[in-house]
Design a protein around this motif. Structure first.
Motif, PDB file in Angstrom:
ATOM      1  N   ALA A 144       0.835  -1.208   0.000  1.00 13.51           N
ATOM      2  CA  ALA A 144       0.000   0.000   0.000  1.00 13.51           C
ATOM      3  C   ALA A 144       0.863   1.249   0.000  1.00 13.51           C
ATOM      4  N   PHE A 145       2.194   1.052   0.113  1.00 13.25           N
ATOM      5  CA  PHE A 145       3.125   2.179   0.147  1.00 13.25           C
ATOM      6  C   PHE A 145       3.691   2.469  -1.248  1.00 13.25           C
ATOM      7  N   TYR A 146       2.971   2.032  -2.271  1.00 13.50           N
ATOM      8  CA  TYR A 146       3.395   2.220  -3.664  1.00 13.50           C
ATOM      9  C   TYR A 146       3.709   3.688  -3.960  1.00 13.50           C
ATOM     10  N   GLY A 147       2.821   4.574  -3.557  1.00 17.46           N
ATOM     11  CA  GLY A 147       3.005   5.996  -3.833  1.00 17.46           C
ATOM     12  C   GLY A 147       4.240   6.565  -3.162  1.00 17.46           C
ATOM     13  N   ILE A 148       4.462   6.166  -1.905  1.00 12.07           N
ATOM     14  CA  ILE A 148       5.640   6.642  -1.170  1.00 12.07           C
ATOM     15  C   ILE A 148       6.918   6.150  -1.839  1.00 12.07           C
ATOM     16  N   ASN A 149       6.926   4.884  -2.244  1.00 13.37           N
ATOM     17  CA  ASN A 149       8.113   4.339  -2.908  1.00 13.37           C
ATOM     18  C   ASN A 149       8.417   5.066  -4.204  1.00 13.37           C
ATOM     19  N   ASP A 157      17.103  11.593   4.650  1.00 11.66           N
ATOM     20  CA  ASP A 157      16.650  11.902   6.006  1.00 11.66           C
ATOM     21  C   ASP A 157      15.132  11.841   6.107  1.00 11.66           C
ATOM     22  N   ILE A 158      14.427  12.462   5.168  1.00 16.44           N
ATOM     23  CA  ILE A 158      12.958  12.476   5.298  1.00 16.44           C
ATOM     24  C   ILE A 158      12.376  11.078   5.098  1.00 16.44           C
ATOM     25  N   PHE A 159      12.954  10.298   4.189  1.00 18.34           N
ATOM     26  CA  PHE A 159      12.386   8.971   3.968  1.00 18.34           C
ATOM     27  C   PHE A 159      12.802   7.984   5.059  1.00 18.34           C
ATOM     28  N   SER A 160      13.917   8.242   5.705  1.00 16.78           N
ATOM     29  CA  SER A 160      14.240   7.404   6.872  1.00 16.78           C
ATOM     30  C   SER A 160      13.249   7.696   7.996  1.00 16.78           C
ATOM     31  N   GLN A 161      12.841   8.962   8.138  1.00 17.24           N
ATOM     32  CA  GLN A 161      11.820   9.305   9.125  1.00 17.24           C
ATOM     33  C   GLN A 161      10.479   8.653   8.786  1.00 17.24           C
ATOM     34  N   ILE A 162      10.116   8.711   7.502  1.00 16.24           N
ATOM     35  CA  ILE A 162       8.858   8.102   7.062  1.00 16.24           C
ATOM     36  C   ILE A 162       8.884   6.593   7.298  1.00 16.24           C
ATOM     37  N   ASN A 163       9.974   5.960   6.871  1.00  9.63           N
ATOM     38  CA  ASN A 163      10.070   4.502   7.023  1.00  9.63           C
ATOM     39  C   ASN A 163      10.068   4.077   8.493  1.00  9.63           C
ATOM     40  N   GLU A 164      10.759   4.865   9.317  1.00  9.25           N
ATOM     41  CA  GLU A 164      10.800   4.532  10.741  1.00  9.25           C
ATOM     42  C   GLU A 164       9.398   4.583  11.343  1.00  9.25           C
ATOM     43  N   ARG A 165       8.644   5.605  10.960  1.00 14.11           N
ATOM     44  CA  ARG A 165       7.277   5.739  11.496  1.00 14.11           C
ATOM     45  C   ARG A 165       6.377   4.593  11.014  1.00 14.11           C
ATOM     46  N   ILE A 166       6.499   4.263   9.711  1.00 16.55           N
ATOM     47  CA  ILE A 166       5.696   3.167   9.165  1.00 16.55           C
ATOM     48  C   ILE A 166       6.047   1.849   9.842  1.00 16.55           C
ATOM     49  N   ASN A 167       7.348   1.569   9.967  1.00 15.99           N
ATOM     50  CA  ASN A 167       7.783   0.308  10.569  1.00 15.99           C
ATOM     51  C   ASN A 167       7.380   0.207  12.042  1.00 15.99           C
ATOM     52  N   THR A 168       7.442   1.340  12.732  1.00 20.49           N
ATOM     53  CA  THR A 168       7.031   1.346  14.139  1.00 20.49           C
ATOM     54  C   THR A 168       5.562   0.983  14.262  1.00 20.49           C
ATOM     55  N   GLU A 169       4.732   1.595  13.421  1.00 21.47           N
ATOM     56  CA  GLU A 169       3.293   1.318  13.461  1.00 21.47           C
ATOM     57  C   GLU A 169       3.009  -0.152  13.149  1.00 21.47           C
ATOM     58  N   GLU A 215       4.123  -2.348  16.131  1.00 17.83           N
ATOM     59  CA  GLU A 215       3.252  -2.216  17.305  1.00 17.83           C
ATOM     60  C   GLU A 215       1.843  -2.728  17.031  1.00 17.83           C
ATOM     61  N   ASN A 216       1.479  -2.791  15.734  1.00 17.36           N
ATOM     62  CA  ASN A 216       0.138  -3.234  15.361  1.00 17.36           C
ATOM     63  C   ASN A 216       0.232  -4.287  14.248  1.00 17.36           C
ATOM     64  N   PRO A 217       0.767  -5.465  14.555  1.00 14.76           N
ATOM     65  CA  PRO A 217       0.970  -6.480  13.514  1.00 14.76           C
ATOM     66  C   PRO A 217      -0.318  -6.924  12.833  1.00 14.76           C
ATOM     67  N   GLU A 218      -1.443  -6.702  13.491  1.00 13.33           N
ATOM     68  CA  GLU A 218      -2.714  -7.140  12.908  1.00 13.33           C
ATOM     69  C   GLU A 218      -3.101  -6.331  11.656  1.00 13.33           C
ATOM     70  N   ILE A 219      -2.459  -5.157  11.435  1.00 11.27           N
ATOM     71  CA  ILE A 219      -2.819  -4.329  10.270  1.00 11.27           C
ATOM     72  C   ILE A 219      -1.882  -4.565   9.084  1.00 11.27           C
ATOM     73  N   LYS A 232      -4.242   2.877   6.300  1.00 15.82           N
ATOM     74  CA  LYS A 232      -4.551   4.252   5.900  1.00 15.82           C
ATOM     75  C   LYS A 232      -5.053   5.067   7.084  1.00 15.82           C
ATOM     76  N   ALA A 233      -5.830   4.458   7.927  1.00 20.15           N
ATOM     77  CA  ALA A 233      -6.397   5.170   9.073  1.00 20.15           C
ATOM     78  C   ALA A 233      -5.347   5.469  10.143  1.00 20.15           C
ATOM     79  N   GLN A 234      -4.379   4.569  10.314  1.00 16.17           N
ATOM     80  CA  GLN A 234      -3.473   4.679  11.458  1.00 16.17           C
ATOM     81  C   GLN A 234      -2.065   5.170  11.127  1.00 16.17           C
ATOM     82  N   ILE A 235      -1.634   4.973   9.883  1.00 12.86           N
ATOM     83  CA  ILE A 235      -0.239   5.281   9.554  1.00 12.86           C
ATOM     84  C   ILE A 235      -0.165   6.596   8.774  1.00 12.86           C
TER      85      ILE A 235
END
Length: 632
Positions: free
Chosen positions: A30-35, A81-93, A96-100, A108-111
């Motif tokens: 679902a991160f096609y656009g970011i990539n 730098d900005i994409f490491s921040q983005i990736n870190e936030r995505i990976n953290t979510e 912490e929420n493996p069910e998603i 989309k709602a949480q990340i």
């Protein structure tokens, strides 16, 4: 380019036309656009390394959910730098929420950063400003979704003071006089007006505010907002915007000074500053990536409809030729051929400068971007050499010996990699002699391939200030002991400041300007310098449309070759043993090589907008008065 020349910015805009689930199913994420945005920004890092920013908008979210995300950086490697921040936030979510992990709706709602509408920007910090507050995209926030505005662009306005005053007249209190702020506030003002007008319309029909909101988003007229906003703009620009409800646009200036390209298929709409960026990121065929016409905007509505709207009346097309010579990536099919042609067209003058001594000449280039024009120069050299071989053999009428034929056929151009940019040395010490010593060693040379009886021809993209040539390259080349050094510029003489994106604000920094001053001194005509100053001063209170570029008169007495010869003198220290010759491209040949990009104001003084003439005169006044202020 041997001189450090800072320049434009790069912009990228992506609108995903399918639900995020579609990209998850087809591309596995679902991160096609970011990539894709990361790839587009990396492929435009040549346009600016001082800062980078990313913004995204989620469509159709529930009230209370965050739908706008933005991250900016002015770190040493801002894109990473900005994409490491983005990736870190995505990976953290996700941790912490493996069910998603496979639940796109929940992602989309949480990340943050996931969205259907994305914009990226890479930046060169003009005016020396490189604080995080100056990094695009800029955000104008409001609780009404359709009154939020995110903007980023590649532009400079020549009339920023006028634009600022217009905002004040509208009752606003801008927080900054920078052109980015004034432009965004102008768009935001008319965006607000459009929303208010539509709200009144729907209120009169009995709709509540909640009911009116989606109707406003549907009917908001982006083209009308841009037409009203751009009415007073004077400059070169390609500027993109995202509105909170999901509309997006990218607008190009009416002279086509700054570049913009777009591509659409059934999955995405993409806009970028350069064509090969889109080709690479989306595997798009060359002929399907279209250039946005001058004065037009590509507008993408929330429902995915795309239109091309004429916002400002097009002026004579003056697309920046420096894009083709240097700034844009040389992987563009057209630009590659144009750069080769720039080198090819110079060869007759090169041949004359070396007295036709091809066999006793080594040909090389200043790395790295002059390499393509070097190929063109060499191809033409081979063609000339082949003609000489053919003529010699034909003239022999079959009486040549086998050795004579072999010797003739074995003649070839001597091409070597002479200059090596070893490292970008940082001059931490500000004391002049220390800095000069470091600058002198920015380039290294290849020893042993040039003989004392040889000429050395070395081609560069352009010779702007001549600083690196004088303090480094010529000294290094002279250590090889050639009898003559011919420095070739694939661009014409840069005589005037640029005010549309390239950071050339001061006339006295240009070696062609200094050469003209020196010639006036040599010929006892230096009174011309003051006469031009007085003419410029008389125009300071005129409207831009009435201002004339009087700085042209500084060059009128001299031929191009006289100025080139004087530049050669200025760049040659007394301790240079070799004869130094400087050759510049002609403006006519530049136009032959780059027929679609005829913007040549830095060479000719023919500015594409009225504000350019005011800027060049102001730059001259600053020079004459010893004023260090910028002209724009």
């Amino acid at each position: 380019m041997s001189d450090q020349l800072k320049h434009e910015c790069g912009i990228a805009l992506i609108r995903l036309l399918k639900p995020l689930e579609y990209y998850k199913e087809k591309y596995g994420t679902a991160f096609y656009g970011i990539n894709k945005m990361y790839l587009m920004m990396e492929k435009q890092h040549n346009r600016g390394q001082d800062g980078a920013g990313f913004a995204s908008i989620k469509l159709d979210v529930k009230p209370g959910q965050r739908y706008i995300s933005r991250v900016r950086s002015n770190a040493a490697q801002p894109i990473q730098d900005i994409f490491s921040q983005i990736n870190e936030r995505i990976n953290t979510e996700l941790l912490e929420n493996p069910e998603i992990k496979d639940d796109v709706a929940a992602q989309k709602a949480q990340i943050p950063y996931i969205g259907e509408l994305l914009m990226g920007h890479v930046r060169y910090g003009t005016f020396g400003k490189n604080s995080i507050e100056s990094v695009h995209p800029f955000l104008r926030q409001n609780n009404w979704m359709h009154r939020n505005l995110i903007m980023a662009g590649n532009f400079n306005m020549t009339n920023v003071f006028k634009l600022f005053n217009k905002l004040v007249e509208l009752g606003q209190h801008p927080k900054d006089m920078a052109d980015t702020v004034t432009v965004m506030e102008k768009v935001g003002h008319f965006q607000d007006r459009e929303v208010r007008k539509l709200y009144k319309k729907f209120k009169s029909k009995g709709l509540s505010k909640i009911e009116a909101s989606p109707k406003i988003a549907e009917e908001i007229d982006v083209a009308k907002i841009l037409r009203k906003s751009a009415r007073d703009w004077d400059g070169g620009y390609a500027m993109g915007g995202l509105m909170g409800h999901g509309d997006a646009f990218l607008l190009r200036d009416p002279a086509g000074i700054r570049p913009a390209y777009y591509y659409k298929n059934d999955e995405v709409v993409v806009v970028a500053s350069e064509r090969p960026v889109i080709q690479t990121a989306f595997d798009a065929p060359f002929d399907e990536v279209k250039e946005l016409d001058p004065g037009k905007a590509i507008i993408i509505k929330k429902n995915g409809e795309v239109s091309l709207d004429q916002i400002t009346a097009p002026l004579e097309r003056k697309a920046c030729s420096f894009e083709r010579i240097y700034f844009s990536r040389g992987s563009d099919a057209e630009i590659y051929q144009e750069r080769k042609m720039l080198g090819k067209l110079l060869f007759p003058k090169i041949l004359e400068s070396i007295d036709n001594e091809i066999d006793n000449t080594v040909f090389s280039y200043i790395p790295n971007t002059a390499e393509t024009s070097f190929y063109g120069m060499v191809e033409e050299g081979h063609a000339v050499l082949n003609q000489q071989k053919r003529d010699y053999i034909i003239a022999g009428e079959g009486k040549l010996t086998a050795k004579q034929v072999d010797d003739t056929l074995s003649r070839k151009l001597r091409t070597e990699k002479i200059a090596i940019k070893d490292a970008k040395l940082r001059t931490f010490i500000t004391e002049d002699s220390s800095r000069d010593d470091l600058v002198a060693h920015v380039y290294d040379v290849t020893y042993g391939v040039v003989q004392p009886e040889d000429n050395l021809v070395i081609i560069d993209d352009s010779i702007v200030r001549g600083t690196t040539l004088k303090k480094s390259i010529l000294k290094m080349m002279d250590r090889l002991n050639p009898k003559k050094i011919v420095v070739v510029s694939s661009a014409p003489q840069i005589r005037y400041p640029d005010c549309y994106g390239i950071d050339m604000a001061r006339l006295e920094g240009l070696v062609a300007f200094r050469a003209a001053l020196a010639l006036h001194k040599d010929r006892d005509t230096y009174d011309t310098v003051e006469r031009i100053y007085k003419k410029c001063k008389l125009q300071t209170e005129m409207e831009d449309v009435d201002v004339v570029n009087h700085v042209k008169e500084l060059y009128d007495r001299f031929t191009d070759q006289e100025i080139s010869d004087k530049i050669g003198e200025l760049l040659s220290d007394e301790d240079i043993n070799a004869e130094v010759k400087v050759i510049y491209q002609t403006v006519d040949d530049l136009h032959k090589a780059c027929p679609k990009n005829l913007g040549d104001w830095y060479f000719t003084g023919n500015y594409p907008t009225d504000g350019g003439n005011r800027v060049v005169n102001r730059a001259y006044i600053n020079f004459f008065e010893g004023n260090d202020e910028r002209a724009y």
